[in-house]
Design a protein around this motif. Structure first.
Motif, PDB file in Angstrom:
ATOM      1  N   SER A  14       0.837  -1.203   0.000  1.00  0.00           N
ATOM      2  CA  SER A  14       0.000   0.000   0.000  1.00  0.00           C
ATOM      3  C   SER A  14       0.865   1.244   0.000  1.00  0.00           C
ATOM      4  N   PHE A  15       1.916   1.193   0.797  1.00  0.00           N
ATOM      5  CA  PHE A  15       2.804   2.358   0.863  1.00  0.00           C
ATOM      6  C   PHE A  15       3.375   2.678  -0.512  1.00  0.00           C
ATOM      7  N   PHE A  16       3.799   1.608  -1.219  1.00  0.00           N
ATOM      8  CA  PHE A  16       4.386   1.855  -2.541  1.00  0.00           C
ATOM      9  C   PHE A  16       3.364   2.415  -3.506  1.00  0.00           C
ATOM     10  N   ILE A  17       2.140   1.908  -3.388  1.00  0.00           N
ATOM     11  CA  ILE A  17       1.101   2.417  -4.279  1.00  0.00           C
ATOM     12  C   ILE A  17       0.889   3.905  -4.026  1.00  0.00           C
ATOM     13  N   VAL A  18       0.752   4.241  -2.761  1.00  0.00           N
ATOM     14  CA  VAL A  18       0.533   5.651  -2.415  1.00  0.00           C
ATOM     15  C   VAL A  18       1.711   6.493  -2.857  1.00  0.00           C
ATOM     16  N   GLY A  19       2.924   5.968  -2.602  1.00  0.00           N
ATOM     17  CA  GLY A  19       4.098   6.726  -2.998  1.00  0.00           C
ATOM     18  C   GLY A  19       4.123   6.964  -4.508  1.00  0.00           C
ATOM     19  N   PHE A  20       3.737   5.928  -5.229  1.00  0.00           N
ATOM     20  CA  PHE A  20       3.691   6.055  -6.696  1.00  0.00           C
ATOM     21  C   PHE A  20       2.708   7.150  -7.113  1.00  0.00           C
ATOM     22  N   GLY A  64       1.715  12.570  -9.208  1.00  0.00           N
ATOM     23  CA  GLY A  64       0.695  13.598  -9.021  1.00  0.00           C
ATOM     24  C   GLY A  64       1.188  14.950  -9.483  1.00  0.00           C
ATOM     25  N   LYS A  65       0.337  15.919  -9.305  1.00  0.00           N
ATOM     26  CA  LYS A  65       0.659  17.246  -9.810  1.00  0.00           C
ATOM     27  C   LYS A  65       1.732  17.884  -8.958  1.00  0.00           C
ATOM     28  N   LYS A  66       2.354  18.891  -9.542  1.00  0.00           N
ATOM     29  CA  LYS A  66       3.440  19.567  -8.864  1.00  0.00           C
ATOM     30  C   LYS A  66       2.903  20.284  -7.641  1.00  0.00           C
TER      31      LYS A  66
END
Lengths: 514, 641, 126
Positions: free
Chosen positions: B534-540, B545-547
């Motif tokens: 989950s952490f990796f997914i969120v990190g990805f 994501g936007k700047k």
């Protein structure tokens, strides 16, 4: 000629020679004393080992006891006599830095002589004489330097001392008229005394020992004397005077009163009195030290408490408790002079008397500070130091269900004693660690001088303290070496039958020496 | 091989105990001028201890309880009835020793860099000696060795905590007085046992006490009470729970991690090794769900400690005090678990002990590195440290996840086990405050993270660097160890399990990846994998994501007004100030009512007053003295009749 | 009442007077005098206890018979010693009193025994 007598009278020679020598050649008096003490210690060790650790009875003037006076050199007197010489030796080396006048050395030698005599004598009146000589010498010494606290302490010592010694003299008179003898062994062998007479005589005789041993309520002199007298004198009182007072107390109380039939009817009451006074001294000593501001007075109150612990073991009786008590006495007699030497040095360099005002001084003189901490840890009974073993043996004997000499307090006295001692450890740890650490703290104004400005501590000042600390650590790591001797010293004090036998029968028949 | 074993055990234990003493004394006397070298020797000595631990691990079998005589026999001391010091190789002792040595080694790497010219504390030699005492406590076979190590530990830790500063000295003295009270109580208990059993061996005393059940219950309870007082004082359990906030906070920063990590566990060790066995075999007396009443009360004390620790921690603004109270809270949970006196309970306690050693050590190291760089200890003066000190931030983050008991870190597994242990003994009412304490810990832990590391970076600290390399390296190892414990609980639990044979317990069922509890079992590796995924997914998602736009701290407004208009500065605008004020106001009466601190201070004050009175007595005229003397004599004479 | 009893009561009375003096007097010289009285009383007690009925002084001359009945000579020897000690301690006490007077300018015990004087508090003795 009975060369053993030299063990006692050697300081007497130097006492009378010192002023003469000083006239002839100024500095000679100082060194004479040091040589004498070293010789005394060495001679004592020699004789002690040669004798095979048995007892000597030295008969003075050829009159056999109980008609004559004899000196009894058992393991207790020998070992602690050697210790007295050793401590006196170190104190004098420490004192070389101050230029003491000739009478100082004379009086100190007299004090040592009197202390030795107290531990060795076999006659009550002789004991009284030695106590008086010690009093005179001590008074002269303590008042010699400081006009304020010194004379105050001297007077506070003198007046009660006179009172208690006269009570002892009256007691001696009554004892002589009841029993017809003043020889300790002979008294121990005499017929039983009436209960209340025995009790009164006991109290009368013991009063002066309570006074000497800094016990409550006879110890108002202790803080002022420690503070007002020069540190070497205070060290002498703590180390040498303490030994003399306790060993002679042991001889009179344990051998003569508790172990014999003479005082049988008063034994438990006397023991109860000793116990109460000792326990009270422990508590009061520690409480008073807790908030004390003056450095030397803290050490004085700590002495009161430790003397209380030692005397407490005497009232419990039994060889294990007594061995522990003598261990604690040994530890105290080595450590307290050590701490007083560090106190003297710090007072001299800082010019202050209160320990709070000496904050940070150990940053300049870390060795002395470390020595103080070593001494404090040993008094607290912390391991790696000698005091730990004494405390351990003592606690074991207190909890082992061994009763007290007193019939009434058979079960309760050891437990109360244990509670008091455990309580004292807490308080002692608090104030000693606090003081020891304050020395190492950063001073309020950051004026730690650079290394170049360090005042060098002279060898003669540092070496004695260092030697004493090494002794403490040595016995902390190798307690068995001394424990065997101490249990023999304890047996010497307790075993009345052997004592009587040795003095009156065996040794006098053999003409003195074994 | 078996013949060699005693030899290696002997050398191993001997070396583990004596070598640090020798090195420490050498360091103290010879290396006085080279302070950095002292720290190097401290590191080497701890490394040697780790090596000793490793060789002991390889050679011995746990639970064997092999006793070894100390090679340097003391000359016989007839008064004590003992002629040598004994070592005893128990699994329990070894686990504690291994854990403490690993943690200390990591800390010593940290200390190498921490003690530079500006921050040096000069406590290395004493700490080295302390490590010798540390080993001595865990390997002691007879009371004398135990006492020697215990007392040496006491005075060296006092000197280290005080380390030459006045306010530290006051904190250290508060700790030391409680420690001395504990020692005195322990001495009473020890010598009751010694006189009853007739020997100085610890095992004999325990056997003696166990044998007294049914005949002299009150004596056993009294003696174990003495021991309990000592161990509670050392481990900061209610009512002795106030000293860590002073001592841990005022100690040198690297030593704080040792204090909170290792030293506070000595009481836990003592309880498991001495008190619990007495209540095991042949217990005859009142019990609650099969747990002896005394132990149940102990458990309640633990739970109270946990709650109080949490509540006090919530109030704190000083980061070291906060973590100190967190330690108190965790110890409370440990005590609650082990008071169940079951294999699950003790395993939970030991697991949490080890986990706490590691994650609390890591937390304090991370705080130490922040303090090293910024000089600040109060949290509202910090903020945004994550941007400049990312490694410290990560260490702190991982460790507080563990501390809060959130998967996948090790704290989750051990707290789960604690609850399981409570459930097993049907102590549901005890579990409720434990739950509260444990989940409430998230409140203060997150406060620490947020106020120090997240949020706005103050301009003062815009240029600070990450901690020096050795310190960073140490934190990295700590972090890694925490994660390891979380993913593979078996690494710790297997050794723990194997000591149960020696202690006469059933095993708990666990393996490298999972634990079997009472209500269910958990497979931690799976949980960990899910979380990491989950952490990796969120990190990805974050990365693609936007700047983001960087906003200054005071670049905000509310109700149409700018912060400067009503006098807010950067510091005052820090949300760390009065973070939990509503909560604090609510719980304040409760804390005041249960405060042991004021009671202890009052006792100290009154003793001081008593001291003054006694001192004044010494100045009264001799008239009073002698009248007193005469009265005393007369009374005694009259009573004597 | 025999003569010995008279002496004994007398000696005890002197003893008690001395003790009373020590306890109640505030002037140092008076305390020293009381100490002296006390010591005298103790000495008298000692000698009185050594008396034997119809005993003569323990001195051997040409006129003493074969086995004369002496009073006990031992207490008398002890008393001689005790007198010398009393003399020494009294002398010492007087010297200390002088030194005390030189620093405290007063011979009253109240100036040192009731609480501490300011100067004494700050005094530093090495």
């Amino acid at each position: 000629m009975n060369y053993i007598i030299l063990f006692l009278i050697l300081p007497l020679f130097s006492a009378f020679l010192a002023p003469v020598c000083s006239i002839v050649r100024g500095r000679f008096g100082k060194y004479l004393n040091i040589v004498v003490y070293a010789a005394g210690a060495a001679g004592g060790i020699y004789f002690f080992t040669v004798s095979g650790f048995n007892a000597y009875s030295v008969i003075i003037g050829g009159w056999k006891p109980p008609y004559g006076i004899n000196l009894y050199l058992g393991p207790a007197a020998f070992g602690f006599g050697i210790l007295i010489y050793f401590i006196a030796f170190l104190i004098h080396i420490y004192d070389l830095q101050n230029n003491r006048p000739a009478y100082y050395h004379m009086l100190f030698a007299l004090f040592v002589f009197a202390s030795l005599g107290m531990t060795m004598t076999g006659d009550l009146f002789n004991l009284f004489i030695f106590i008086e000589i010690g009093t005179i010498a001590l008074l002269g010494l303590s008042a010699s330097v400081s006009p304020g606290s010194g004379t105050r302490g001297a007077l506070k010592y003198f007046v009660p001392a006179a009172l208690v010694s006269m009570i002892m003299l009256a007691g001696i008179a009554l004892l002589y008229s009841s029993l017809g003898t003043l020889n300790i062994a002979h008294i121990a062998r005499s017929s039983e005394l009436n209960g209340s007479l025995a009790f009164l005589l006991g109290i009368g005789m013991l009063g002066i020992f309570f006074f000497e041993a800094e016990l409550f309520p006879f110890n108002t002199w202790v803080p002022d004397l420690y503070k007002g007298a020069p540190s070497s004198i205070a060290a002498g009182v703590a180390g040498i005077g303490g030994i003399a007072g306790v060993v002679s107390f042991g001889r009179v109380f344990l051998t003569m009163m508790a172990g014999s039939d003479t005082f049988r009817f008063a034994r438990s009451r006397l023991t109860a009195v000793v116990f109460i006074i000792a326990a009270a001294s422990i508590v009061i000593g520690e409480l008073a030290a807790l908030k004390e501001e003056d450095f030397k007075k803290v050490l004085a109150f700590s002495s009161v408490s430790h003397m209380g612990i030692v005397v407490l073991t005497f009232s419990i009786g039994g060889s294990v408790a007594l061995t522990a008590g003598l261990f604690i006495l040994l530890n105290h007699s080595v450590v307290k002079p050590l701490m007083l030497m560090t106190a003297g040095f710090y007072i001299k360099t800082s010019g202050k008397a209160r320990w709070r005002e000496m904050r940070g001084i150990a940053r300049r003189y870390p060795l002395t500070g470390a020595l103080f901490v070593v001494g404090a840890l040993s008094l607290m009974g912390m391991p790696l130091f000698a005091g730990f073993w004494g405390k351990m043996i003592l606690l074991k004997s207190l909890f082992s269900g061994q009763g007290s000499l007193s019939a009434a307090g058979q079960q309760t006295f050891p437990l109360i004693g244990a509670a008091v001692i455990l309580f004292s450890v807490i308080l002692e740890g608090t104030y000693f660690m606090r003081i020891g650490h304050v020395f190492f703290e950063a001073p309020p104004s950051e004026d730690i001088p650079g290394r170049s400005r360090r005042l060098k501590i002279s060898l003669s000042t540092a070496a004695p303290a260092l030697i004493l600390a090494l002794v403490v650590v040595f016995f902390g790591l190798r307690p068995g070496l001394i424990e065997g001797y101490l249990s023999r010293a304890a047996a010497d004090l307790i075993n009345t039958a052997d004592y009587i036998n040795n003095v009156l029968v065996t040794l006098s028949a053999a003409g003195g020496a074994l | 091989m078996m013949k060699l074993c005693p030899g290696i055990l002997n050398t191993g234990m001997f070396g583990a105990v004596v070598f640090p003493y020798a090195v420490g004394i050498f360091s103290l006397i010879i290396l006085k001028r080279w302070k950095r070298l002292q720290w190097a020797f401290f590191f080497l000595s701890t490394l040697f201890q780790l090596f000793a631990a490793y060789s002991l691990f390889r050679s011995g079998n746990f639970g064997s309880g092999i006793s070894q005589k100390f090679p340097f026999a003391l000359s016989p001391i007839p008064g004590l009835g003992q002629s040598a010091l004994f070592f005893q190789f128990t699994g329990l002792g070894f686990i504690f020793f291994a854990g403490s040595t690993i943690v200390t080694l990591i800390i010593s790497i940290f200390s190498l860099a921490f003690n530079d010219r500006d921050h040096a504390t000069g406590v290395a030699p004493l700490w080295t000696i302390l490590m010798g005492a540390n080993a001595g406590i865990f390997f002691a076979g007879d009371w004398l060795s135990f006492l020697i190590s215990w007392e040496v530990m006491g005075w060296t830790s006092f000197l280290i905590i005080a380390h030459g500063r006045e306010d530290s000295r006051k904190a250290a003295l508060y700790y030391y007085i409680l420690s001395l009270i504990g020692s005195s109580a322990m001495l009473a208990g020890i010598f009751i046992g010694v006189s009853g059993s007739g020997s100085m061996a610890i095992a004999d005393s325990v056997r003696y006490f166990s044998g007294l059940w049914g005949t002299r219950n009150s004596l056993v309870v009294l003696s174990t009470l003495f021991f309990t007082v000592a161990f509670f004082a050392k481990s900061a359990v209610f009512p002795f729970y106030m000293w860590p906030s002073l001592a841990h906070a005022e100690a040198p920063d690297d030593f704080s991690s040792f204090l909170s990590g290792v030293m506070i566990k000595y009481g836990v060790f003592g309880l498991i090794a001495v008190v619990l066995p007495i209540y095991r075999a042949g217990y005859v007396g009142p019990a609650v769900h099969g747990v002896p009443l005394y132990l149940a009360v102990l458990g309640w004390f633990g739970v109270i400690t946990a709650v109080l620790g949490t509540l006090y921690a919530i109030k704190q603004d000083d980061m070291k005090k906060l973590m100190a109270y967190s330690t108190v809270s965790n110890i409370g949970l440990i005590i609650a678990a082990l008071s169940m006196n079951s294999s699950l309970g003790i395993a939970a306690a030991l697991f949490h002990t080890f986990n706490h050693m590691v994650f609390k050590g890591g937390i304090f190291l991370s705080l130490a590195s922040v303090k090293y760089r910024t000089g600040e200890r109060e949290m509202h003066k910090l903020g945004g440290m994550a941007y400049r000190m990312p490694l410290s931030f990560f260490t702190f983050l991982i460790c507080i996840i563990a501390a809060a008991g959130i998967p996948p870190m090790s704290g989750f597994a051990s707290k789960w086990m604690i609850y399981q242990a409570l459930f097993e003994k049907k102590m549901l009412i005890m579990a409720i405050p434990a739950f509260f304490a444990s989940t409430g810990s998230f409140l203060y832990l997150y406060r620490g993270l947020h106020t120090i590391y997240l949020g706005q970076l103050s301009n003062r600290f815009a240029k600070i660097k990450e901690a020096p390399a050795p310190m960073a390296f140490a934190m990295l190892i700590m972090m890694f160890t925490v994660m390891l414990g979380g993913f593979f609980p078996g690494l710790v639990l297997s050794p723990v399990n194997s000591i149960f044979t020696g202690m006469g317990f059933a095993h708990i069922s666990q393996d490298l990846f999972s634990i079997q509890g009472v209500t269910t079992s958990i497979r931690l590796t799976s949980i960990g994998t899910i979380f990491m995924g989950s952490f990796f997914i969120v990190g990805f998602l974050y990365l693609i994501g936007k700047k983001r736009e960087h906003v200054e701290q005071l670049d905000t407004y509310t109700s149409g007004e700018m912060p400067e208009e009503w006098g807010l500065t950067e510091e005052k605008y820090h949300y760390g100030m009065h973070f939990y004020e509503p909560l604090e106001v609510t719980i304040e009466p409760f804390l005041k009512g249960t405060s042991m601190d004021s009671l202890f201070r009052r006792i100290g004050y009154e003793t001081g007053k008593l001291s003054g009175t006694v001192k004044r007595w010494f100045n009264t005229p001799q008239l009073g003295t002698l009248v007193l003397l005469i009265v005393v004599v007369l009374l005694v004479v009259v009573l004597g009749r | 009442m025999s003569i010995q009893q008279l002496f004994l009561y007398n000696a005890s009375a002197i003893l008690l007077i001395g003790v009373f003096g020590i306890l109640t007097r505030r002037n140092i010289i008076k305390i020293l005098l009381s100490i002296n009285i006390l010591q005298t009383g103790a000495n008298l007690l000692l000698v009185a206890l050594g008396w034997r009925p119809s005993g003569i002084a323990p001195i051997i001359t040409e006129n003493t018979g074969h086995a004369p009945l002496f009073v006990d000579p031992l207490p008398q020897a002890m008393v001689l010693t005790a007198i010398v000690i009393a003399f020494g301690t009294t002398a010492l006490g007087l010297v200390i009193a002088i030194k005390y007077y030189m620093s405290h300018r007063s011979l009253e015990t109240s100036s040192f025994m009731y609480g501490k004087t300011k100067s004494d508090d700050e005094e530093v003795v090495q």
